[in-house]
Design a protein around this motif. Sequence first.
Motif, PDB file in Angstrom:
ATOM      1  N   LEU A 250      30.206 -31.410  20.704  1.00  0.00           N
ATOM      2  CA  LEU A 250      31.473 -31.968  20.828  1.00  0.00           C
ATOM      3  C   LEU A 250      32.016 -32.439  22.150  1.00  0.00           C
ATOM      4  O   LEU A 250      32.284 -33.471  22.296  1.00  0.00           O
ATOM      5  CB  LEU A 250      32.324 -31.132  20.213  1.00  0.00           C
TER       6      LEU A 250
ATOM      7  N   LEU B 268      26.427 -42.002  22.885  1.00  0.00           N
ATOM      8  CA  LEU B 268      27.263 -41.464  22.096  1.00  0.00           C
ATOM      9  C   LEU B 268      26.904 -41.329  20.696  1.00  0.00           C
ATOM     10  O   LEU B 268      27.265 -40.206  19.908  1.00  0.00           O
ATOM     11  CB  LEU B 268      28.485 -42.369  21.993  1.00  0.00           C
TER      12      LEU B 268
ATOM     13  N   LEU C  21      26.887 -37.802  18.591  1.00  0.00           N
ATOM     14  CA  LEU C  21      27.444 -37.670  17.400  1.00  0.00           C
ATOM     15  C   LEU C  21      26.536 -37.057  16.195  1.00  0.00           C
ATOM     16  O   LEU C  21      26.992 -36.103  15.320  1.00  0.00           O
ATOM     17  CB  LEU C  21      28.370 -38.756  16.860  1.00  0.00           C
TER      18      LEU C  21
ATOM     19  N   HIS D 152      26.168 -33.544  16.867  1.00  0.00           N
ATOM     20  CA  HIS D 152      27.126 -32.756  16.625  1.00  0.00           C
ATOM     21  C   HIS D 152      27.234 -32.351  15.035  1.00  0.00           C
ATOM     22  O   HIS D 152      27.368 -31.358  14.481  1.00  0.00           O
ATOM     23  CB  HIS D 152      28.513 -33.142  17.171  1.00  0.00           C
TER      24      HIS D 152
ATOM     25  N   ALA E   7      30.115 -35.509  23.438  1.00  0.00           N
ATOM     26  CA  ALA E   7      30.554 -36.886  22.675  1.00  0.00           C
ATOM     27  C   ALA E   7      32.009 -36.941  23.165  1.00  0.00           C
ATOM     28  O   ALA E   7      32.067 -38.355  23.585  1.00  0.00           O
ATOM     29  CB  ALA E   7      30.685 -36.550  21.103  1.00  0.00           C
TER      30      ALA E   7
END
Lengths: 1175, 413
Positions: free
Chosen positions: A988, A182, A186, A189, A991
């Motif tokens: 996104l 994650l 992130l 992203h 995530a």
Amino acid sequence: MIRLGRLDLTRWGSFTDRTLDFGEADGRLHLVYGGNAAGKSTTRRATTALLFGIPTRTPDAHTHDYADLRIGAQLLTDDGAVEVVRRKGKVNTLLGPDGQPLHDDPIGVALHALTAEAYGGLFEISHESLVDGGRELLAGHGAVGESLFAAAAGTGRLHRLLGALDSDAADLFKTGGRNARLNVALAEHSTATKELSAATVRPTRAGELRRAASDTRRVIEELDGTIREHERECGRLRRLKAVKPMLARHSELVLELEGLGKPPALGSDAAERRGAAQRDRDDSDRASRTAQGSLATLRQTHSQQADPGDMLSHSAAITETHSQIAAIRKAASDRRKREGELQREEARLEGLLARIGAGMQVDELDVHIAQERTRQSLDRCLDSRGEIAERHRSARTRTTDAERALEAAQNELTSLPEAVGTAALRAAVRAATKLGPVEDQAAEHRATADALRAEAENRLARLAPRPTPLEELERQSIPTRDAIDRVLATKLELDDQQSAIDNEREQIDRRAADLAGRGAGLRARGQAPTAQELEAGRTQRDEDWQTVRRALVTPAPDADQRAEQFERSMAGADQVADARAAQADKLAQAAEIDATNARTAAEREALGERVGKLERRRSLLETEWQTAWKPSEMRPPAIVDAPEWLREHESICKLVQEARSAAGKAELAEQAAARHGTALLEHLADTNGPAPAGSTLEGAIALAESLAGDFDDQNAKRRTTQKAVEDAERTLARERSDLAQAETEHEAWREQWQRLRATYGLDSDVAPEDASQMLRTIDDALSARDSVGALRHRIEGIDRDSQEFAAEVARICRAVAPDLSGVDPEDAASEVMDRLGNAQRAREAIDGLNAQIERHEGDLADANQRRERAQEQLDAMVGAAGATEEDELADIERRSARAAELRHEIPTCEREVAQAGEEAFEGLFAAATEFSGEQLDADISEHGRKLKALREERDRAQEAAFEARDQLERAERSDCAGKAAEKAQQHLAGARDLAERYAVARLSSCLLRETIERYRTKHQGPMLARANELFPSLTRETFTELYVDWNDAEEPILVGRDKDGRPLRVEHMSDGTREQLFLALRIAAIERYVDSSGGVPVLFDDVFLESDDPRSERILSALADLAVRTQVIVFTHHRHLVALAQQALDPSRLALHDLDGGPPQLRADGQAALRRAAA
Amino acid sequence: MKLIHAADIHLDSPMRGLARYDGAPVEQLRLATRAALANLVDLAIDEEADALLIAGDLFDGDWPDFGTGAHFAREMNRLRDAQIPVVTVAGNHDAASRITRTLRMPDNVRTLSAEAPDTAVYEELGLAVHGQSFATAAVLDDLSAGYPVPLPGYVNVGLLHTSANGRLGHEPYAPCRPDRLAEHGYSYWALGHVHQREILVADPPVVFAGCLQGRHVREAGAKGATVVQIDDGRVVSLEERALDDVRWAICEVDAGDAADENDVFGRMSDQLRQAATECGDRLLAVRVKVFGATEAHAELVRDVDRLRHEAAVVATDAACGGAWVERVVLRTSPPSAISPEGDDAYAEVVRAIRVAANSTAVLDQLADELGPLAAKLPGALLADFDPTDPDTISGLLSEVERTLPVRLLEEPA
């Protein structure tokens, strides 16, 4: 409670009609023996399948088909014995003795909410599960909570699961991490968001670019203006520099002109004219001399030529006569042919006259020529006869055909049915069709409603306690969710308090026991010395001291004995004092114990009060609970189950609402179908069409569409036929009109024929065909007569021409050649013609000489005249040049021509200067005078430098403008921002998925740990107490105690104490010991379950695999104890265990079952039940 | 007269919810809204439409890229070359959009006024289009109430961005009553704002064209425009035309009574193939939802990644234009669920989960546990998934209840 009184393996695995009879009244340990492949595992699976249903796929369907699998049993529950048979299927798989599905599920009621999987974990214990359990204890380092929970759940996977959850969470996300999935997503992203920001061209930026492009364009225009000015000036200077040599040349030319003086203007061709005149004079002299010589020669030749005489005056007649010779010869030949033709035509004429009429003469043919107009009319009349007759016949035929066609069309029209209107029917069909498959929809809605209602009923039936019937479910007054949550929270709080109280009580009990032990110890250590004994001891010590002292002051022989005596007295006194001090300490301890006992008693009392309060709160809560449910008129569910119950209730209510909604839709659809169906039927009735076979709208629509189609076809056919009749009528009228016209025409012809026949003199009975033949014969006779006449005239003409020719030849011969009289005219004409040729050639030679003489005379005269003119011109030129002699003319002419050239060249040079300098000559001349060459070079260089700078500046501005335009254009064409946004969204979404997975893992871990702790709090005391009883026994007293200690992290852990009193943590126990510890905990957990929820069959599968006989004996004994509380079935393939069990257990506590033995007979009631179930 | 009615183009708005995975057809996923707009323009040209009506929301309100507006203008230029006029009203997104304020439209595009009801009259067509743009993002008045009476001798069409009488998931902007629209005397009402195509009134038609291109799974199904044929002042036909470039679908797989994992995969394959067939040659973006009580529940829970992989493989194999599995939602349950009623360890687990879901205090406690996660999530994600929100946690607890007891029972070695 539920037990198996009997297990019937009717059709299961390799078994057919095998029964295990466990007996009705029990409390015995059931030991089921079977060798390898005897069916122990099959029997164990049969038990599970009996209780929870046969799985969709099972390894026990190898002998019997799935559909035939049957497991029967006599079940003993709190409500008594019941016979059941389990079959495979999705619903109604539990049958009663009558073979009918059991509506009330006695197994479900007895097992409460146990599932097959949970049952397997809780109540099926194998050797492997014990091994796993031992490992689990080791992995958890004997942590109390995890150990108890793992034993209670029967799992050896708890620690692994906790580890997996934590590992999953850590792999997915770390607060300060960068590499977890994650965290990576992130970061990606974030990068994508930055890319998006970079790729986005905001409208303000676009405006800036537009303005920048516009500003730079303006700057470029200004620079262009300045550059143009400099270029102009620079150009002027360059031109000035360029014309400077030309101006120098101009000055030279002006000086040269001035140097020539003022010669006369003779014209540019003066020398040429002078040369020409001189050449003319010389040429004339030469021509005069040549003409005089030629004249002398010609005149001599002319005098020698002969005279041709009078022959030439008759040349026309001679030539004409000679030209007729060929014609005369040809005519003589032609006359012979014409004679033959004349004879043939005369014979043909005679024959034709004979065919016209006997004795018919040639002259009589003139009568017919006289009637030429009548004849023409007659010809036209006869020519038109065929056409008129054909028209008449054709009109008659067509009229007959048209009459027949009309009759056929009328017959067809009469045979067709009358037209039927379909507009209303079509409109009704359209309206019905627009609804779509409304009946299917209605059926679908109805099916949905039924299914939803059935599901609601089904779920309602499973909902316990059961609320009101479905119809009243939504009206049932049940407590709100908030009220339930509040009561539940209170109950949980009370439970927690109860657990805390239990723990405290346990601790108090333990403390009290400890104190009691310590008190007993104190008591066991005997009586303390009294005060008198202490005083006596001290007196003896003092006396001995005095004796020693005296001996010191006054030495005595027994001083040593006295010192020893004193030492003994001192020791005795000290001993007494120590004993007294020790006793005092014991007394203090005893006092402390008493005080502690008193505190414990007080705590017990306080605990009792808290328990009392708790019970009262429980009671009040229960009352509140009951009151809250009273309006519902149903037994309330357990508080902890109420939220789930309420959720299910709401879910069922929702199903009911959805079912009602679906039913409403179905009804609306059905009404619509009925309404449109009725309308269709009415329209069908209006059309007298057949009634639909069924009552469905779809059928009515199909029939109506079919009928409408038929009617439309029928109407179309009638319209077509009607049109055909009308067309046929119109055709017939037209044909009849044509026929009448043809008949009139035919009659008119007939009258004309008769009239013309009479007028022409044809017989009244002659047929038109014969008349035509007659007229053609007359025409042929007239033609033959004309041919005869023409031939005769031709022959006469030939004869006449021959005579005239002979006469003309004779006349010519008499005039010019009398010697030819009597010669054949044709020969004479040829001879005369030859003579004429000779005369003509002589004449031509004389004429040629005369012409030449005349021409040479003319040439001589011309030459003389030209010479005179040339001389005159030369004389005039000498005069004009102001010369005295002809020889001076050349020099004067040269100077005059040069001056003329210079006068022309100087203005030309001035024009060229003006043209090259691009301004007036005078200005350039003046400027050139003003600027020196060096000055011009310096100025040009300065302008060039400025221009270069300006151009560079403009190039930079153009680049800036291009860049701005390019950026704007790229912004307009760009899809980068959209693509970057797509990418950001993809990161996104990734995530989000990872975040959700992390959250689930984290929540799972938290809740599992909390559950473990809650379980520990609730069950630790009793479970450990029972395990503490079992563990020493199972280890044959190798361990004497199991207790809770604390590790370095202040966490409670299980510790065993061995027979030597040494504490041993689970890490230091052997594998076998850990497995026995796990078994002890498992048995304790099962007993806890049985105590609270009732007994269930507990299955042990070869748990003795690695135990020696003594330990197996202890295990058997423990299981036999468990069997008193609940049914215990032990499967083994070790024959010696049977003997061991018989040896270790009282026969009243053991029941043996041998799977290898012959099939036992089914009991009569079981047989009957099975027969019914099988049927 | 033939009109094309479209709405809610949301040009350059990205597809949402499509997380990349190995084998995801990244290349096939182009800017779908641009492709859909090109399809719309092609349709108008091919059909030789008399006019194109766009009932608002050309762009996303918060989308600032200038290139998006320029692209729209380029596409409108194609219609200008084909001599097809375009009439639009600004929707709530357009009113908020920075693009709209600076965009220069070609002269064939007429955006109706936001200050008062406006009418675009096309004499040569005999067409009068009435409408009013949104002046601000949130218009709560009934704009249609001020629309002018029909112009006699013209085909009158109403262009309106509205929530009508309210639609789930859509802001209640410019509310109106469809029956009153129908009574207004216009031949046709072209509505926008609601992304699902819907005919509110049949005669005269009052129609939501729906959005041009679905952008997430809640906008599943065919998306496009409506071809309106009008003869003698009456609508004689309405034809829905699918113009989307990416087709969103929800593939529901009933795993009820499935014996094992392979059985479930087989059913999923059937459903996905059907969805792929319906999708045609577009890119299929599909959410797979597996539900039902099945003995395969434990297997599925243990290896969700395999299920995901199977779904991706099958979908890619079946779809002509490629397929992107948006998500695999596993909502199966075991044949008999563990009840919190019992006095055993498993019941204890279920009970703890349910108590947590119903206790504000426990939810707060769990929210604290997930607080560090929430602190790291970007706002765009938090708006959709806030792990500290009690409702979100309740939803997650449902997932925990489905999976945790199963893993406790059957966690593989």
